[in-house]
Design an enzyme around this catalytic site. Structure first.
Site, PDB file in Angstrom:
ATOM      1  N   ASP A 185      10.110  20.806 -42.751  1.00 11.12           N
ATOM      2  CA  ASP A 185      11.299  19.993 -42.964  1.00 11.12           C
ATOM      3  C   ASP A 185      10.937  18.517 -42.760  1.00 11.12           C
ATOM      4  O   ASP A 185       9.996  18.205 -42.040  1.00 11.12           O
ATOM      5  CB  ASP A 185      12.379  20.324 -41.928  1.00 11.12           C
ATOM      6  CG  ASP A 185      12.686  21.800 -41.892  1.00 11.12           C
ATOM      7  OD1 ASP A 185      12.585  22.444 -42.940  1.00 11.12           O
ATOM      8  OD2 ASP A 185      13.023  22.283 -40.793  1.00 11.12           O
TER       9      ASP A 185
HETATM   10  N1  URA Z   1      10.621  26.167 -39.081  1.00  7.48           N
HETATM   11  C1  URA Z   1      11.573  25.234 -39.268  1.00  7.48           C
HETATM   12  O1  URA Z   1      12.721  25.443 -38.911  1.00  7.48           O
HETATM   13  N2  URA Z   1      11.210  24.085 -39.839  1.00  7.48           N
HETATM   14  C2  URA Z   1       9.961  23.796 -40.213  1.00  7.48           C
HETATM   15  O2  URA Z   1       9.705  22.705 -40.718  1.00  7.48           O
HETATM   16  C3  URA Z   1       8.987  24.771 -40.021  1.00  7.48           C
HETATM   17  C4  URA Z   1       9.339  25.954 -39.446  1.00  7.48           C
END
Ligand code: URA
Length: 251
Positions: A112
């Site tokens: 993310d």
């Molecule tokens: N899990 C998440 O919630 N976000 C990420 O970026 C990676 C794993």
């Protein structure tokens, strides 16, 4: 006479040829052969098979092997706020503003925008798919700071055993709480926003999320925004890790 008819074996051992073109150590190559994933001229190869690499068609999982001179493998410590995409529609900073864009590369899975830490980037589609396989990829470890104080023993148990999310229950995870409100979570699935949704589901939304390891690869010295090439040992270790998860998955 037997002595006159005896033939010395010709060609190279298949596992040696596989190892030479990047399929891990000879041991890993032997495992691939034993698992029936290697064919020579269309026939499933057996251990001990010798080949002529210049004339025999050698395939692993149906894909011809070949020397792979143009493949690149980077690891990046992604800072928060940098978007994992080749072009952001809102003109935000992307990973392609940080790593070389020639040859054309892509990320192995995603993080993310607000997640920090280890991101692998390559143009080796086959290895990338195996690392990021949604249900049978390599382990990914995260350091997580959560809201609402310590996660309760019941919450930890649910995170470990499997949490009901809107796209189904999560696979068992390794979870420890080195300090109240700080978790170390290891998962091998790669669902969208998985760690955030798991923590939210047990009542402790994520405040900060950092990926610290992908399979055998980790580098604590890489600063946010820095990237480097994998070493040959790292690439071999990753190929072995991927082969091990696939062998496990096919049992
Ligand atoms: N899990 C998440 O919630 N976000 C990420 O970026 C990676 C794993």
């Amino acid at each position: 006479m037997a002595a006159r008819n005896a033939q010395l074996p010709t060609g190279e051992r298949l596992q040696k040829v596989l190892a030479a073109v990047g399929f891990g150590s000879r041991r890993t190559a032997e495992d691939l052969i034993s698992a029936g994933r290697v064919t020579v001229n269309g026939d499933v190869a057996i251990l001990g098979r010798r080949v002529d690499p210049d004339n025999d068609l050698i395939e692993v999982d149906g894909a011809p092997i070949g020397v792979k001179p143009d493949l690149v493998y980077y690891m990046l410590n992604k800072p928060a706020g940098v978007v994992v995409t080749s072009k952001d529609t809102h003109d935000r900073r992307t990973i392609m503003d940080i790593v070389p864009t020639e040859p054309r590369v892509f990320s192995v899975g995603r993080l993310d925008a607000e997640t920090e830490g280890l991101l692998l980037i390559t143009n080796d589609g086959q290895l990338a798919n195996r690392i990021a396989h949604p249900s049978n990829g390599v382990d990914k470890e995260y350091l997580v700071e959560v809201d609402n104080g310590a996660v309760s023993p019941g919450g930890l148990r649910r995170l470990r055993d499997g949490v009901e999310l809107d796209d189904g229950i999560t696979a068992p995870a390794k979870v420890s709480q080195p300090e109240p409100g700080i978790l170390r979570i290891t998962i091998h699935e790669g669902r969208n926003r998985q760690v955030r949704r798991m923590c939210e589901a047990v009542g402790n939304p994520v405040r900060r999320l950092v990926r610290t390891r992908i399979g055998p690869l980790a580098d604590k010295t890489l600063q946010p925004g820095e990237w480097r090439h994998w070493t040959t040992d790292e690439r071999n270790a990753m190929i072995e890790a991927v082969a091990a998860t696939r062998l496990r998955g096919s049992e």
